[in-house]
Each structure stands twice: as C-alpha cells, then as structure tokens.
Design a protein around this motif. Structure first.
Motif, PDB file in Angstrom:
ATOM      1  N   LEU A  23       0.808  -1.223   0.000  1.00  0.00           N
ATOM      2  CA  LEU A  23       0.000   0.000   0.000  1.00  0.00           C
ATOM      3  C   LEU A  23       0.837   1.267   0.000  1.00  0.00           C
ATOM      4  O   LEU A  23       0.478   2.255  -0.636  1.00  0.00           O
ATOM      5  N   ARG A  24       1.960   1.263   0.710  1.00  0.00           N
ATOM      6  CA  ARG A  24       2.773   2.477   0.760  1.00  0.00           C
ATOM      7  C   ARG A  24       3.681   2.606  -0.456  1.00  0.00           C
ATOM      8  O   ARG A  24       3.810   3.670  -1.042  1.00  0.00           O
ATOM      9  N   VAL A  25       4.320   1.515  -0.828  1.00  0.00           N
ATOM     10  CA  VAL A  25       5.267   1.568  -1.943  1.00  0.00           C
ATOM     11  C   VAL A  25       4.543   1.380  -3.283  1.00  0.00           C
ATOM     12  O   VAL A  25       4.688   2.178  -4.202  1.00  0.00           O
ATOM     13  N   ASN A  26       3.757   0.318  -3.393  1.00  0.00           N
ATOM     14  CA  ASN A  26       3.078   0.034  -4.665  1.00  0.00           C
ATOM     15  C   ASN A  26       1.748   0.762  -4.804  1.00  0.00           C
ATOM     16  O   ASN A  26       1.213   0.862  -5.910  1.00  0.00           O
ATOM     17  N   ARG A  27       1.195   1.225  -3.691  1.00  0.00           N
ATOM     18  CA  ARG A  27      -0.096   1.941  -3.699  1.00  0.00           C
ATOM     19  C   ARG A  27      -1.157   1.144  -4.479  1.00  0.00           C
ATOM     20  O   ARG A  27      -1.789   1.641  -5.395  1.00  0.00           O
ATOM     21  N   ASP A  28      -1.330  -0.099  -4.056  1.00  0.00           N
ATOM     22  CA  ASP A  28      -2.163  -1.029  -4.816  1.00  0.00           C
ATOM     23  C   ASP A  28      -3.146  -1.760  -3.897  1.00  0.00           C
ATOM     24  O   ASP A  28      -2.881  -2.890  -3.451  1.00  0.00           O
ATOM     25  N   PRO A  29      -4.306  -1.162  -3.596  1.00  0.00           N
ATOM     26  CA  PRO A  29      -5.291  -1.830  -2.726  1.00  0.00           C
ATOM     27  C   PRO A  29      -5.744  -3.185  -3.259  1.00  0.00           C
ATOM     28  O   PRO A  29      -6.007  -4.096  -2.481  1.00  0.00           O
ATOM     29  N   GLN A  30      -5.832  -3.333  -4.584  1.00  0.00           N
ATOM     30  CA  GLN A  30      -6.315  -4.588  -5.154  1.00  0.00           C
ATOM     31  C   GLN A  30      -5.372  -5.739  -4.807  1.00  0.00           C
ATOM     32  O   GLN A  30      -5.831  -6.833  -4.445  1.00  0.00           O
ATOM     33  N   SER A  31      -4.064  -5.527  -4.911  1.00  0.00           N
ATOM     34  CA  SER A  31      -3.111  -6.587  -4.557  1.00  0.00           C
ATOM     35  C   SER A  31      -3.206  -6.940  -3.080  1.00  0.00           C
ATOM     36  O   SER A  31      -3.067  -8.112  -2.695  1.00  0.00           O
ATOM     37  N   ALA A  32      -3.454  -5.937  -2.251  1.00  0.00           N
ATOM     38  CA  ALA A  32      -3.618  -6.199  -0.821  1.00  0.00           C
ATOM     39  C   ALA A  32      -4.862  -7.032  -0.565  1.00  0.00           C
ATOM     40  O   ALA A  32      -4.855  -7.957   0.268  1.00  0.00           O
ATOM     41  N   ILE A  33      -5.945  -6.729  -1.272  1.00  0.00           N
ATOM     42  CA  ILE A  33      -7.185  -7.494  -1.140  1.00  0.00           C
ATOM     43  C   ILE A  33      -6.950  -8.950  -1.554  1.00  0.00           C
ATOM     44  O   ILE A  33      -7.427  -9.893  -0.906  1.00  0.00           O
ATOM     45  N   GLU A  34      -6.210  -9.155  -2.635  1.00  0.00           N
ATOM     46  CA  GLU A  34      -5.938 -10.509  -3.119  1.00  0.00           C
ATOM     47  C   GLU A  34      -5.092 -11.295  -2.118  1.00  0.00           C
ATOM     48  O   GLU A  34      -5.317 -12.499  -1.908  1.00  0.00           O
ATOM     49  N   LEU A  35      -4.113 -10.629  -1.500  1.00  0.00           N
ATOM     50  CA  LEU A  35      -3.299 -11.316  -0.494  1.00  0.00           C
ATOM     51  C   LEU A  35      -4.161 -11.737   0.695  1.00  0.00           C
ATOM     52  O   LEU A  35      -4.044 -12.871   1.181  1.00  0.00           O
ATOM     53  N   ILE A  36      -5.018 -10.855   1.148  1.00  0.00           N
ATOM     54  CA  ILE A  36      -5.903 -11.195   2.261  1.00  0.00           C
ATOM     55  C   ILE A  36      -6.803 -12.378   1.885  1.00  0.00           C
ATOM     56  O   ILE A  36      -7.072 -13.253   2.710  1.00  0.00           O
ATOM     57  N   GLY A  37      -7.253 -12.425   0.626  1.00  0.00           N
ATOM     58  CA  GLY A  37      -8.063 -13.551   0.169  1.00  0.00           C
ATOM     59  C   GLY A  37      -7.327 -14.872   0.304  1.00  0.00           C
ATOM     60  O   GLY A  37      -7.919 -15.886   0.692  1.00  0.00           O
ATOM     61  N   ARG A  38      -6.031 -14.891  -0.010  1.00  0.00           N
ATOM     62  CA  ARG A  38      -5.235 -16.116   0.129  1.00  0.00           C
ATOM     63  C   ARG A  38      -5.012 -16.452   1.601  1.00  0.00           C
ATOM     64  O   ARG A  38      -5.029 -17.630   1.991  1.00  0.00           O
ATOM     65  N   ILE A  39      -4.804 -15.415   2.406  1.00  0.00           N
ATOM     66  CA  ILE A  39      -4.569 -15.632   3.833  1.00  0.00           C
ATOM     67  C   ILE A  39      -5.809 -16.238   4.503  1.00  0.00           C
ATOM     68  O   ILE A  39      -5.702 -17.119   5.368  1.00  0.00           O
ATOM     69  N   LYS A  40      -6.984 -15.806   4.087  1.00  0.00           N
ATOM     70  CA  LYS A  40      -8.230 -16.274   4.715  1.00  0.00           C
ATOM     71  C   LYS A  40      -8.455 -17.770   4.524  1.00  0.00           C
ATOM     72  O   LYS A  40      -9.236 -18.381   5.252  1.00  0.00           O
ATOM     73  N   LYS A  41      -7.786 -18.376   3.551  1.00  0.00           N
ATOM     74  CA  LYS A  41      -7.961 -19.801   3.289  1.00  0.00           C
ATOM     75  C   LYS A  41      -7.096 -20.675   4.190  1.00  0.00           C
ATOM     76  O   LYS A  41      -7.222 -21.902   4.186  1.00  0.00           O
ATOM     77  N   ILE A  42      -6.200 -20.056   4.948  1.00  0.00           N
ATOM     78  CA  ILE A  42      -5.323 -20.826   5.832  1.00  0.00           C
ATOM     79  C   ILE A  42      -6.138 -21.416   6.987  1.00  0.00           C
ATOM     80  O   ILE A  42      -6.961 -20.724   7.598  1.00  0.00           O
ATOM     81  N   GLU A  43      -5.892 -22.661   7.306  1.00  0.00           N
ATOM     82  CA  GLU A  43      -6.593 -23.305   8.412  1.00  0.00           C
ATOM     83  C   GLU A  43      -5.976 -22.893   9.748  1.00  0.00           C
ATOM     84  O   GLU A  43      -4.775 -22.663   9.845  1.00  0.00           O
ATOM     85  N   GLY A  44      -6.828 -22.795  10.749  1.00  0.00           N
ATOM     86  CA  GLY A  44      -6.337 -22.518  12.093  1.00  0.00           C
ATOM     87  C   GLY A  44      -6.153 -21.052  12.420  1.00  0.00           C
ATOM     88  O   GLY A  44      -5.474 -20.722  13.406  1.00  0.00           O
ATOM     89  N   ILE A  45      -6.714 -20.144  11.628  1.00  0.00           N
ATOM     90  CA  ILE A  45      -6.604 -18.715  11.936  1.00  0.00           C
ATOM     91  C   ILE A  45      -7.478 -18.399  13.159  1.00  0.00           C
ATOM     92  O   ILE A  45      -8.662 -18.736  13.183  1.00  0.00           O
ATOM     93  N   PRO A  46      -6.911 -17.759  14.183  1.00  0.00           N
ATOM     94  CA  PRO A  46      -7.685 -17.424  15.381  1.00  0.00           C
ATOM     95  C   PRO A  46      -8.863 -16.503  15.054  1.00  0.00           C
ATOM     96  O   PRO A  46      -8.828 -15.757  14.075  1.00  0.00           O
ATOM     97  N   PHE A  47      -9.880 -16.537  15.909  1.00  0.00           N
ATOM     98  CA  PHE A  47     -11.088 -15.747  15.681  1.00  0.00           C
ATOM     99  C   PHE A  47     -10.781 -14.259  15.594  1.00  0.00           C
ATOM    100  O   PHE A  47     -11.310 -13.552  14.719  1.00  0.00           O
ATOM    101  N   PHE A  48      -9.909 -13.762  16.511  1.00  0.00           N
ATOM    102  CA  PHE A  48      -9.616 -12.320  16.507  1.00  0.00           C
ATOM    103  C   PHE A  48      -8.996 -11.891  15.185  1.00  0.00           C
ATOM    104  O   PHE A  48      -9.254 -10.793  14.686  1.00  0.00           O
TER     105      PHE A  48
END
Length: 378
Positions: free
Chosen positions: A192-217
């Motif tokens: 976001l600071r260097v590449n200024r690219d919200p879409q790439s950040a959204i895509e990374l979060i999408g991949r992260i959300k698929k990881i098993e065992g992510i705490p509720f918080f």
C-alpha cells in the motif's frame, strides 16, 4: 527493547558535496554496510569489527552533513522533514558505541532505516532494483529475515515474494503467531505504501483467509482490513483544496482512532495507512501550510499505531520535527508527550530503563522547545 528491522550492506566512496544524489547514495551504501554487521549481536560486539564500525559511523555522520538543508531533491516532502534529524541519530549511535553501549548502538543503527524508508519509499525508484541478486549468505537467513533484508535494498518484488512464502508456509502461523502477524502487516504496508495497490492487498488477504487454524480475533481483523481496502479501491480521490483535504484528514483520523479499542488492536491498520497517504498529499501539495505541524503529529500517531518494520521509529522523527516546526504550542506539547513516552518504553527492558545520556539531553532540549516554563498543564 524495541524490535527493529534486520538488514545488510556494502561500503562505497565518499560523495561530493556538490551532488546530493551522490551524497544519498553514499549514505545508503555506508548504512547498509553497518547494518550487515548488526545482523548478529556477536558480530557487532566482536573486537575485530569495532574499528570498522566506528569508521563507518564517523563516515555516515560526515555524509549526513552533506545533505542540502531545507532542499528537497526528491518528490517526497518527508526528506525535508526527516533529513535534519538524521545527524542526531547517527551521533547518538556513535557515542553509544564509543562508550561500550553496544546493544544501544546496534539498535540505533538498525533503526536508521526508518529515515531512509520514510523519505524514499513513495518514490518510483524504490522498486527499481529487483534486478540485483541477493548475496549468497542471505540464503542462511529465515524466509522472514530474507524478506526484511530485501526491503532494505529497495527490492520490493523480492521482499513481497519472501513475505508470501513465509505467510503461506504450512504451519507457519502456529509456530510463531506474533512473527506471522507482523509479517502480514509489513507485507500489506509495502503493497500500500510503496506500490499503492489496494487490489493486490485485497488478493493477499483472500489467500490468507484460506489458511486453516486462523484465530477468531484475526478473522475479525482480516474482515475489517478487507472492508477498508474495498472502500479505498472504490474511491481513491483526494479532496481539492487545503481546507477540504484537512477536513478529510481530521474525519478519517477520528474514525480510525475510534475503532482502535486497545493498544494491540490492529483492526484499523488499513485506515491508518490510508490516512498516511492523505497526510503525505497534504505535505506534498501545501509545503507552506500552517497545519504542517498538525500533519506531522498525525503522521507520528499513525506510524506509532502501525509500528512495523521498516519504519519502527518513524513516529519519533515526525514528533521531533513537529516540535521544532511549531515550538511552544499545544501541538508541540502533544508531540513531546508521545515522543517521551516512546523513548522511555523503547529503552526499557528486563534490566530496567537505560536511556543514553545524549538522548536524555536531547529530550531536555525538545522539552524546552515544546513547553513554556510556568505555563505547563498539570
């Protein structure tokens, strides 16, 4: 003690006073050399390296005086703000090393990368060095340390690739949740600071959300980040005119602050990153604004809230600049209060609080600039 970015480097020749670009190149090369030695405590303390470290710090101090005072050779207004305090940082590191305060000097050297990142990370040139290969010994570092090292070399693509390997590695989140969480926030900051690219950040979060065992918080945190990023992607406009931009900044600061319910709550991180972008535009578009001290205060609060490498102490630099810009004002008082708290907790550990005497003297000087004797609020 504060946890700071791991990095490395190589020496270069001293630049000419007449060429600011050579000056900054020399600072970068010399700092990278010192940072290489700071990777391990035993390397920094080794007798055989002490003279080299001292010469490097002395050379870095000389180079820092070559920076054109008040002139901005880059497109980032942070250079004018942060360059004047660079010499003080280097002088403190040199003094601590000469006094045998090796851990203090090591941490202060490693924190200098905040100045470089703060001044230059928004420039296009920051991400143009990915063609250089990393030194062979880097392969012995962990994936996370390799990513952080790549950040110090301005190799954003390499760094982001390393972060993603670390984040998506099976079991990584369970082995060390704190490091994993820091790495995720660091990688999003780069995007976001260097590449200024919200879409790439959204895509990374999408991949992260698929990881098993992510705490509720953390699931709640990811959802909040995603909402903020979607909003940022939909509307990236910046209000026209200084007054409207200031109103937008104040509105977003109030909203982000209200959402942060406790010190470890990072659900508003994306909102604070967006705020730093607006503040950057305020400083760039209106360099003579009477609200610059206020902008520096808000930058400081934002980066203190984010508090991730490679700008772990960037907030302290903004607070100091705020005090010097508008002394004996309520804004300066607020900046000093936050700066002093940061310094005290930054130099407090299991053995107590140990602030270098030079830094104590600097705090005393800044206190005199921030407050009017006899008119202190109690």
């Amino acid at each position: 003690m504060r946890v700071l970015l791991l990095i490395l480097f190589v020496y270069s020749s001293s630049p000419s006073r007449a060429d600011p670009k050579l000056t900054m190149s020399g600072i970068s090369s010399t700092l990278n050399s010192l940072l290489a030695l700071s990777l391990r405590d035993e390397t920094w303390r080794a007798d055989k390296n002490r003279s080299e470290i001292r010469r490097g710090l002395e050379g870095l101090l000389q180079l820092s005086h070559e920076i054109p005072n008040g002139k901005n050779e880059s497109n980032d207004p942070s250079l004018v703000i942060l360059a004047p305090v660079l010499s003080d940082q280097i002088r403190l590191a040199l003094s601590a090393h000469q006094l045998g305060q090796f851990e203090v000097s090591r941490q202060m050297v490693r924190s200098l990368t905040a100045s470089c990142f703060g001044c230059h990370s928004r420039e296009p040139e920051w991400s143009t060095q990915d063609q250089k290969s990393l030194p062979g010994f880097v392969s012995s570092l962990s994936a996370l340390d390799q990513a952080r090292y790549a950040v110090s070399l301005h190799q954003t693509k390499t760094a982001l690739s390393g972060y993603e390997r670390f984040l998506l590695e099976p079991g990584s989140i369970k082995r060390d949740l704190q490091s994993w969480h820091d790495a995720l926030r660091e990688s999003l900051t780069l995007i976001l600071r260097v590449n200024r690219d919200p879409q790439s950040a959204i895509e990374l979060i999408g991949r992260i959300k698929k990881i098993e065992g992510i705490p509720f918080f953390l699931k709640r945190e990811l959802a909040a980040w995603e909402r903020d990023l979607l909003s940022w992607r939909r509307d990236r406009s910046i209000p026209k005119g200084e007054a409207l931009l200031r109103l937008e900044i104040q509105k977003r600061y109030a909203e982000a602050s209200a959402r942060r319910t406790h010190p470890l709550d990072h659900s508003a991180d994306m909102a604070f990153l967006r705020l730093t972008s607006l503040l950057y535009e305020m400083m760039r578009r209106y360099p003579k604004s009477r609200f610059l001290a206020e902008a520096e205060y808000l930058q400081g609060v934002s980066y203190e809230t984010l508090s991730t490498p490679p700008f772990e102490n960037l907030h302290e630099l903004f607070y100091e600049s705020c005090i010097r810009r508008e002394p004996h004002s309520r804004t300066a008082e607020k900046c000093y209060e936050r700066l002093e708290r940061s310094v005290y907790f930054g130099f407090t550990g299991s053995s107590g609080t140990h602030i270098p005497i030079e830094l104590e003297n600097k705090l005393l000087e800044l206190w005199g600039r921030a407050f009017v004797p006899g008119k202190l609020d109690h």
